[in-house]
Design an enzyme around this catalytic site. Sequence first.
Site, PDB file in Angstrom:
ATOM      1  CG  LEU A  54     108.109  73.796  52.637  1.00 36.01           C
ATOM      2  CD1 LEU A  54     107.487  74.912  52.667  1.00 36.01           C
ATOM      3  CD2 LEU A  54     107.619  73.332  54.688  1.00 36.01           C
ATOM      4  CG  ASP A 108     116.379  70.636  55.449  1.00 36.75           C
ATOM      5  OD1 ASP A 108     117.377  70.061  55.252  1.00 36.75           O
ATOM      6  OD2 ASP A 108     115.804  71.086  56.281  1.00 36.75           O
ATOM      7  CD  GLU A 166      76.754  87.541  60.271  1.00 39.02           C
ATOM      8  OE1 GLU A 166      77.300  88.815  61.324  1.00 39.02           O
ATOM      9  OE2 GLU A 166      77.419  86.970  59.647  1.00 39.02           O
TER      10      GLU A 166
END
Length: 341
Positions: A207, A203, A47
């Site tokens: 990330l 692993d 706005e």
Amino acid sequence: MRRALELARLGMDYASPNPMVGAVIMSPDGRIIGEGWHRRCGEGHAEVNAVASVSEADRALLAESTMFVTLEPCSHYGKTPPCAELIIRTGIPRVVVATQDPFAKVCGRGIAMLREAGVEVEVGLLGEESRELNRRFFTAHMLKRPLITLKWARSADGFMDWHRCDGHENPCRFSTPLTSLLTMRLRSLHDAVLTTSATVNADNSRLTVRGWDGKQPRRIVLDLSGRLKPDAAILNDGGIPPLVIGRDMLPSQRGALPQLFSKLYAEYGLTSVLVEAGPTFLEALIEAGLWDDAREEIAPVVLGSQGRHPAPVLPAFMISATEDCGSNRIVWYRNQSMGKG
């Protein structure tokens, strides 16, 4: 309102944890004289930007114009002043709102403030489209937990990895350069990425968002067993250290998973979490019903007797979309029971 929704989508990358909002100001003769969207959390709301975009030549028309906005104007002081107050001061006589804001500090108060000041307010135009656009925001504030997206990749015959032997010391990689880039995009659109210490240890995942111009999500490692390796890359890559959640942060073992996500919303303000973990944790979330969307990447490779860790299986009726990405296919699922978001 459709134009306002188009503008709102432009805030997809950086508006979170705020909602995506667009606003359009239409003069009495049907001409758009101002428009704006919420570009980034902490900056001006839609706005504010719409009013600021009105030229000096058109400012006299504001007293006769209509503002179309995709979400109820805010009524409280946060990082910016209340938008409802701005609309009143500007003299705009009519506001069309797509849908009410679910956030407790707003939730009807902005609409009430406008009406008490004599502004005509209509609510509901393209409301369903607006709620779908901000599904993460609505889910978080209605369910008091982040929207949860599960993500995994698998072989054509349903395995998430191969046996780490016979020269296979590293995890099996199913993604292509294209789908890897799509994963970076997906991470950047979430407030946080969550995994487990078992996945990190297996692993050595980081990330992070790499090769994509987007925000870095907060990284969270669930380590209830206290087995996270101190030399893990996620702890030593030079980025902002991850939030490691241990047993001491979830004192009640019973109901620990709902506690976890409630905590991420209440204490850290997270509205969306991407879960990248192994099948054990993914299955636990699915069994508990603690998921909203799931993204499954299917590679054409067949692992056969080398396959290890069967991937989760979700029913076909939950499929919401499919994408062909070269040799790989991505299947999206939606948890129908969590449609309240």
